[in-house]
Structures are given as C-alpha cells and as structure tokens.
Design a protein around this motif. Structure first.
Motif, mmCIF file in Angstrom:
data_model
loop_
_atom_site.group_PDB
_atom_site.id
_atom_site.type_symbol
_atom_site.label_atom_id
_atom_site.label_comp_id
_atom_site.label_asym_id
_atom_site.label_seq_id
_atom_site.Cartn_x
_atom_site.Cartn_y
_atom_site.Cartn_z
ATOM 1 N N ASP A 1 0.847 -1.198 0.000
ATOM 2 C CA ASP A 1 0.000 0.000 0.000
ATOM 3 C C ASP A 1 0.879 1.243 0.000
ATOM 4 O OD1 ASP A 1 -1.874 1.975 0.422
ATOM 5 O OD2 ASP A 1 -2.545 1.241 2.373
ATOM 6 N N CYS B 1 -9.447 1.473 -0.350
ATOM 7 C CA CYS B 1 -9.334 0.246 -1.130
ATOM 8 C C CYS B 1 -8.499 -0.783 -0.372
ATOM 9 C CB CYS B 1 -8.704 0.546 -2.493
ATOM 10 S SG CYS B 1 -8.220 -0.902 -3.453
ATOM 11 N N THR C 1 -10.267 -2.285 2.636
ATOM 12 C CA THR C 1 -11.300 -3.261 2.277
ATOM 13 C C THR C 1 -10.669 -4.614 1.975
ATOM 14 O OG1 THR C 1 -12.660 -1.480 1.368
ATOM 15 C CG2 THR C 1 -13.244 -3.724 0.740
ATOM 16 N N LEU C 2 -9.566 -4.630 1.240
ATOM 17 C CA LEU C 2 -8.864 -5.884 0.971
ATOM 18 C C LEU C 2 -8.357 -6.499 2.276
ATOM 19 C CD1 LEU C 2 -6.857 -4.692 -2.146
ATOM 20 C CD2 LEU C 2 -8.881 -6.171 -2.166
ATOM 21 N N THR D 1 -11.233 -1.442 -5.443
ATOM 22 C CA THR D 1 -11.300 -2.761 -4.816
ATOM 23 C C THR D 1 -11.866 -3.783 -5.785
ATOM 24 O OG1 THR D 1 -11.630 -1.750 -2.637
ATOM 25 C CG2 THR D 1 -12.233 -4.061 -2.876
ATOM 26 N N THR D 2 -12.954 -3.415 -6.456
ATOM 27 C CA THR D 2 -13.555 -4.312 -7.438
ATOM 28 C C THR D 2 -12.565 -4.639 -8.551
ATOM 29 O OG1 THR D 2 -15.738 -3.374 -6.987
ATOM 30 C CG2 THR D 2 -15.485 -4.600 -9.041
ATOM 31 N N ASN E 1 -17.034 -2.950 8.654
ATOM 32 C CA ASN E 1 -17.259 -3.183 7.230
ATOM 33 C C ASN E 1 -18.703 -3.658 7.064
ATOM 34 O OD1 ASN E 1 -17.379 -4.627 4.642
ATOM 35 N ND2 ASN E 1 -15.168 -4.359 4.587
#
Length: 406
Positions: free
Chosen positions: A11, A21, A24-25, A187-188, A360
């Motif tokens: 990161d 992002c 979230t991962l 993220t997607t 989350n």
C-alpha cells in the motif's frame, strides 16, 4: 480461513481513496503493508482533532480521520527518496501480489517503482494507480481533490437547494464521496484482476481516476441527461417527479416523508387532520401535486410542525406511509437497528484500550470481513516486516535507521 489471506498488498497510498481500497482488501484477510514516510506518515495522521484517546483520557497523535481508513494493516516506514529506500520497496513489491499507489502521474517512475519497473521484478504483479484524472488526457498532470472533482464531475450541480430558494446553490456531499467510491471501484478492479490472474497467470495495470468515478456515479441522472439532452436542476431534499417526497421540520427536529402514491398522500393528510387536501383537485393526484407543489408544500410544512418527530414517525409507520428521522451521528450509533447490526466495533489498540470504528458493512456466510487489527502506529511493523519478509538482520536495520532510510 479468510478469503484473501493468501494475498499480500503493498500500500503506497495516503489520505482516503487508496487507503479505503487497501483497508477493504485487508478486512477480507489480505496482508496489507502500508509504506509511510519516516517521522511523518500518512497525511491524515495529523488531520485532527479529534484524536484517539487512551483509557486515562490522554489524546494520542492518532487522528480519527486516519483511523477510519487504515485498520488491519501493517505500517513500515521507508524513505523512497533514497536509493536504499527504493530498493527496499522494490524488494517488498517482489513479495506482494498487488501494489496500490496514488502518486502524481509519472512520479514513481523516477524512483523505479512504476508498473514497468516492478513488473520486471514480478511479472504477474497487479498494479493499481489512483489519481484525480487518470494517466492520460489534458488533466492528467493535475492534482486531484475530492471537493474539486465533486464540482467538476457534475455532482454539485444536482446537489443542494434549488436556485432562488433559501440557501439555494450547489453543495458538496458531507463525506468525500468521490474518494470513497473510487476506493470501492478500485477494490472491485483489484479483485477482478486477481481472478483473472488465477485463471491465466497474467498480472495487469489498473488506472483509476476520481473524475471517471464521479461521472459514473451520476447513474440514472447521467443517463437521463444523455437520453434527453436536458440539464437537470437541483431539488434539495425534494423530488423532481413526486410530491410530497422530501424532508419536513417537525416540532423538535427533521423527518423524511416519502409519499409514493395517492393513497399514501391521503393517509398522510388524514393523520395531519387536513383530510380536505386529498379532495382538492390541485392535490388529489401526484401529477397535480407536482404542478402545485409551491402551494401544497408550505401547507404540509405547517401541518408537520404540529407534532414531534417521534409522534409523526409512529403514526406514519402504523399507517404504512414511508418515513424516517434525519438523525445526527449520536442518534445513528444509538439506533436500535444500527446496534443490532453491530456497525460499531471495538479493536484493542497498542497504546492501550480499544479504538471504536465503523464495521465493514458486508455480510457473508462463509468469508465475512473481520476487524482484526487496530490502525497501526507509524512504523509499528518496520522491523518485523524487514526481518521476516526480507531477511534483514539487526545490523542492517540499525544502519538504515542511522541513515534515516527507515
């Protein structure tokens, strides 16, 4: 077993879109190594007050803004402006599946940390760049800020009270929606790239731009314009095609009334002891109410002021008229549904006590996200990562510290 516990992420981001992002991962089990500037770290560490407080009430240097986007990560401090720092980050990238960065276009190339350089080290790397305007086009070199993008991308032209009314004019959202949605789209994209790599062995480059996302977020409003050519106007908390479908001020605060049909309108005015409004030809049907909204809405506003929020919501819910309160955040986190869904989580912090964060929101039966680690202190994991992942010994670490590389 977490869904992404086999994935390691480097990161190289700061502030919000990229960290969102990466967080979230991390929530789904990815090992996220956050690279930060020695002595300073992510800009948002200093965006306070408020700051995290220890159990004895002492304010720390951990700003709430930073805490919101950096749980479940490990912090490693490296000065990428030095050759040795660049080498360290390159070595870390070789051990990672994904790199996420939000530097200005071309900035990382001079450090040998761009996609082409890292792909040469690890051919199947997935590399996600997040910028304000993307890697090409006339605005590519500009710095991108959420507020500016909300205006430039059209969002503010459809948000805010109508022109000519009290407080009329464009308005930004209360949170940095372009940043947050770019983080979610990124993220997607990363997950899609990982799925592709599992099938083909091929990594890839991802180019995410805040402006692209802001334009995409216009959704049906954007589609309406493309279909009609008509520029939409602002309606504040009202609806262009349905009346009444807006906020009203009760005697002790604000509520939302979302009347979807003529039957619901009749029930609404009956509860308000203004049954005659449903018989008035100007208000009997929704098309008529839309035409005469300027006459009707002030009447309804006076009617709503006669009761409290709680009274209106109880009566309207019992009658099947869609409604709800406009809560402040104290009321949000006290709300029985929010409490029941466990949206507030407590995570033990290395400074002592627990930090309160928002969970989350994704619910999954087999691989749910998990808040495992509090947002790390600056450089909290530098020694552990460099020793265990890259094999550095104590003397090497001491030399790097003395040179202010880490």
């Amino acid at each position: 077993m977490a869904a992404l516990d086999h994935i390691r992420v480097l990161d190289l981001t700061r502030v919000l879109a990229g960290p969102w992002c990466a967080q979230t991962l991390a929530d789904f089990g990815a090992d996220v190594i956050k690279i930060e500037r020695p002595g300073a770290g992510d800009d948002t560490r200093h965006w306070g007050p408020p700051y995290f407080r220890t159990p004895d009430g002492t304010a720390t240097r951990e700003a709430a803004y930073y805490l919101a986007a950096n749980r479940n990560k490990r912090s490693v401090t490296v000065d990428i402006g030095t050759p040795e720092g660049q080498r360290i980050v390159s070595e870390l990238a070789a051990e990672c599946d994904v790199v996420i960065e939000n530097y200005k276009v071309g900035q990382l190339k001079k450090y040998g940390l761009d996609y082409a350089s890292l792909k040469a080290i690890r051919p199947d790397i997935i590399y996600c760049s997040i910028t304000g305007f993307g890697q090409d086009g006339p605005y590519a070199a500009r710095a991108g800020y959420d507020f500016i993008v909300q205006g430039l991308g059209g969002f503010m032209s459809i948000t805010g009270e109508a022109d000519g009314g009290l407080g009329g004019g464009p308005q930004k959202a209360g949170v940095a929606i372009a940043d947050l949605m770019t983080g979610m789209y990124a993220t997607t994209a990363v997950l899609t790239a990982l799925a592709h790599r599992e099938r083909t062995g091929e990594g890839q480059y991802i180019d995410m731009a805040l402006l692209d996302v802001q334009v995409a977020m216009l959704a049906n409003v954007g589609a309406n314009f493309l279909a009609s050519g008509e520029v939409p106007r602002r309606w504040g908390n009202a609806h262009a095609n349905i009346v009444p479908y807006q906020s009203f001020e009760a005697s002790d605060g604000w509520i939302i009334v979302a009347v979807g049909n003529d039957g619901q309108f009749r029930k609404f005015v009956q509860i308000g002891e203004r049954e005659e409004l449903a018989e008035d030809e100007r208000f009997a049907t929704n098309p008529a109410r839309v035409r005469h909204r300027d006459t009707l809405v002030p009447i309804l506003a006076d009617m709503v002021r006669t009761r409290t929020r709680h009274q209106w919501i109880a009566l309207l819910e019992d009658a099947g008229v869609p409604c709800g309160p406009i809560n402040d955040l104290a009321e949000v986190f006290d709300n029985e549904q929010v409490v029941a869904r466990g949206m507030r989580v407590e995570i033990d912090h290395s400074l002592g006590g627990a930090v309160s964060l928002v969970r989350n929101p994704i619910r999954m039966s087999a691989t749910p996200p998990e808040a495992r680690l509090a947002p790390p202190l600056l450089g909290e994991h530098t020694e552990h990562v460099l020793k265990n992942l890259l094999g550095y010994d104590d003397s090497a670490l001491e030399r790097l510290r003395a040179a202010a590389v880490i």
